[in-house]
Design a protein around this motif. Structure first.
Motif, mmCIF file in Angstrom:
data_model
loop_
_atom_site.group_PDB
_atom_site.id
_atom_site.type_symbol
_atom_site.label_atom_id
_atom_site.label_comp_id
_atom_site.label_asym_id
_atom_site.label_seq_id
_atom_site.Cartn_x
_atom_site.Cartn_y
_atom_site.Cartn_z
ATOM 1 N N ARG A 82 0.831 -1.211 0.000
ATOM 2 C CA ARG A 82 0.000 0.000 0.000
ATOM 3 C C ARG A 82 0.863 1.257 0.000
ATOM 4 N N GLU A 83 1.972 1.208 0.725
ATOM 5 C CA GLU A 83 2.887 2.355 0.696
ATOM 6 C C GLU A 83 3.411 2.580 -0.725
ATOM 7 N N ALA A 84 3.760 1.499 -1.408
ATOM 8 C CA ALA A 84 4.250 1.609 -2.783
ATOM 9 C C ALA A 84 3.162 2.168 -3.701
ATOM 10 N N ILE A 85 1.926 1.747 -3.495
ATOM 11 C CA ILE A 85 0.808 2.274 -4.294
ATOM 12 C C ILE A 85 0.673 3.770 -4.076
ATOM 13 N N VAL A 86 0.734 4.197 -2.828
ATOM 14 C CA VAL A 86 0.621 5.635 -2.527
ATOM 15 C C VAL A 86 1.756 6.402 -3.178
ATOM 16 N N ARG A 87 2.961 5.852 -3.117
ATOM 17 C CA ARG A 87 4.093 6.528 -3.757
ATOM 18 C C ARG A 87 3.872 6.673 -5.270
ATOM 19 N N LEU A 88 3.279 5.678 -5.899
ATOM 20 C CA LEU A 88 2.975 5.769 -7.336
ATOM 21 C C LEU A 88 1.872 6.789 -7.598
ATOM 22 N N LEU A 89 0.881 6.825 -6.724
ATOM 23 C CA LEU A 89 -0.239 7.739 -6.922
ATOM 24 C C LEU A 89 0.125 9.197 -6.655
ATOM 25 N N ILE A 90 1.191 9.417 -5.931
ATOM 26 C CA ILE A 90 1.626 10.794 -5.672
ATOM 27 C C ILE A 90 1.953 11.496 -6.991
ATOM 28 N N ASP A 91 2.402 10.723 -7.977
ATOM 29 C CA ASP A 91 2.734 11.297 -9.284
ATOM 30 C C ASP A 91 1.502 11.577 -10.140
ATOM 31 N N GLY A 92 0.332 11.099 -9.717
ATOM 32 C CA GLY A 92 -0.891 11.355 -10.477
ATOM 33 C C GLY A 92 -1.792 10.137 -10.535
ATOM 34 N N GLU A 93 -2.959 10.333 -11.124
ATOM 35 C CA GLU A 93 -3.951 9.257 -11.230
ATOM 36 C C GLU A 93 -3.405 8.077 -12.022
ATOM 37 N N ARG A 94 -3.843 6.888 -11.600
ATOM 38 C CA ARG A 94 -3.456 5.666 -12.311
ATOM 39 C C ARG A 94 -4.584 4.646 -12.201
ATOM 40 N N SER A 95 -4.651 3.777 -13.175
ATOM 41 C CA SER A 95 -5.600 2.666 -13.141
ATOM 42 C C SER A 95 -4.964 1.493 -12.391
ATOM 43 N N VAL A 96 -5.780 0.499 -12.094
ATOM 44 C CA VAL A 96 -5.273 -0.696 -11.417
ATOM 45 C C VAL A 96 -4.184 -1.347 -12.268
ATOM 46 N N ALA A 144 -6.517 8.118 -7.227
ATOM 47 C CA ALA A 144 -5.658 9.253 -6.897
ATOM 48 C C ALA A 144 -5.530 9.354 -5.382
ATOM 49 N N ILE A 145 -4.550 10.101 -4.966
ATOM 50 C CA ILE A 145 -4.317 10.353 -3.544
ATOM 51 C C ILE A 145 -5.345 11.359 -3.044
ATOM 52 N N GLU A 146 -5.749 11.183 -1.803
ATOM 53 C CA GLU A 146 -6.587 12.164 -1.111
ATOM 54 C C GLU A 146 -5.617 12.971 -0.247
ATOM 55 N N PRO A 147 -5.185 14.147 -0.714
ATOM 56 C CA PRO A 147 -4.117 14.874 -0.027
ATOM 57 C C PRO A 147 -4.447 15.257 1.418
ATOM 58 N N GLN A 148 -5.712 15.491 1.709
ATOM 59 C CA GLN A 148 -6.084 15.878 3.076
ATOM 60 C C GLN A 148 -5.758 14.782 4.085
ATOM 61 N N ALA A 149 -5.905 13.531 3.688
ATOM 62 C CA ALA A 149 -5.612 12.419 4.594
ATOM 63 C C ALA A 149 -4.129 12.398 4.958
ATOM 64 N N LEU A 150 -3.285 12.605 3.961
ATOM 65 C CA LEU A 150 -1.851 12.612 4.228
ATOM 66 C C LEU A 150 -1.461 13.849 5.036
ATOM 67 N N ALA A 151 -2.120 14.961 4.786
ATOM 68 C CA ALA A 151 -1.846 16.178 5.561
ATOM 69 C C ALA A 151 -2.240 15.981 7.021
ATOM 70 N N GLN A 152 -3.366 15.324 7.261
ATOM 71 C CA GLN A 152 -3.786 15.068 8.642
ATOM 72 C C GLN A 152 -2.815 14.135 9.345
ATOM 73 N N LEU A 153 -2.318 13.128 8.634
ATOM 74 C CA LEU A 153 -1.328 12.222 9.213
ATOM 75 C C LEU A 153 -0.046 12.985 9.534
ATOM 76 N N ARG A 154 0.398 13.810 8.605
ATOM 77 C CA ARG A 154 1.600 14.623 8.836
ATOM 78 C C ARG A 154 1.424 15.528 10.049
ATOM 79 N N ASP A 155 0.260 16.158 10.159
ATOM 80 C CA ASP A 155 -0.010 17.034 11.303
ATOM 81 C C ASP A 155 0.030 16.256 12.614
#
Length: 112
Positions: free
Chosen positions: A17-31, A70-81
């Protein structure tokens, strides 16, 4: 939408899942696009994406017959906070211990 930082952290604890998130950070992708970069099958990628969606880390949108993630940036921002708050509390405790020194410690006893 407020997400539980613990739920987000738990979702990201899995290496795939971490690897998936790292790929999605670059933009939308299909399965299929995600599966090309991972050592797991498309069905496995889909299962991991459902976990990420459930934790609020990823979102999906339909484009014809394809589903793009795609990534939901708010979720990662909340985790960072939350991690920042934890780090600040840890540093404050360390500073308090460093300022007080070992003199007040009840575990320190003089040996004679």
């Amino acid at each position: 939408m407020k997400r539980s930082p613990l739920l987000v952290a738990a979702a990201l604890a899995d290496p795939t899942r971490e690897a998936i998130v790292r790929l999605l950070i670059d933009g939308e992708r299909s399965v299929g696009e995600l599966a090309e970069h991972l050592p797991v099958s498309r069905p496995a990628v889909s299962k991991h994406l459902r976990v990420l969606e459930g934790a609020g880390v990823a979102r999906v949108r339909a484009e014809g017959t394809r589903r793009l993630y795609a990534i939901e940036p708010q979720a990662l921002a909340q985790l960072r906070d939350e991690l920042d708050r934890m780090w600040q509390r840890a540093l404050a405790r360390y500073a308090l211990l460093a300022d007080n020194g070992p003199e007040g410690s009840s575990t320190r006893r003089s040996r004679r």
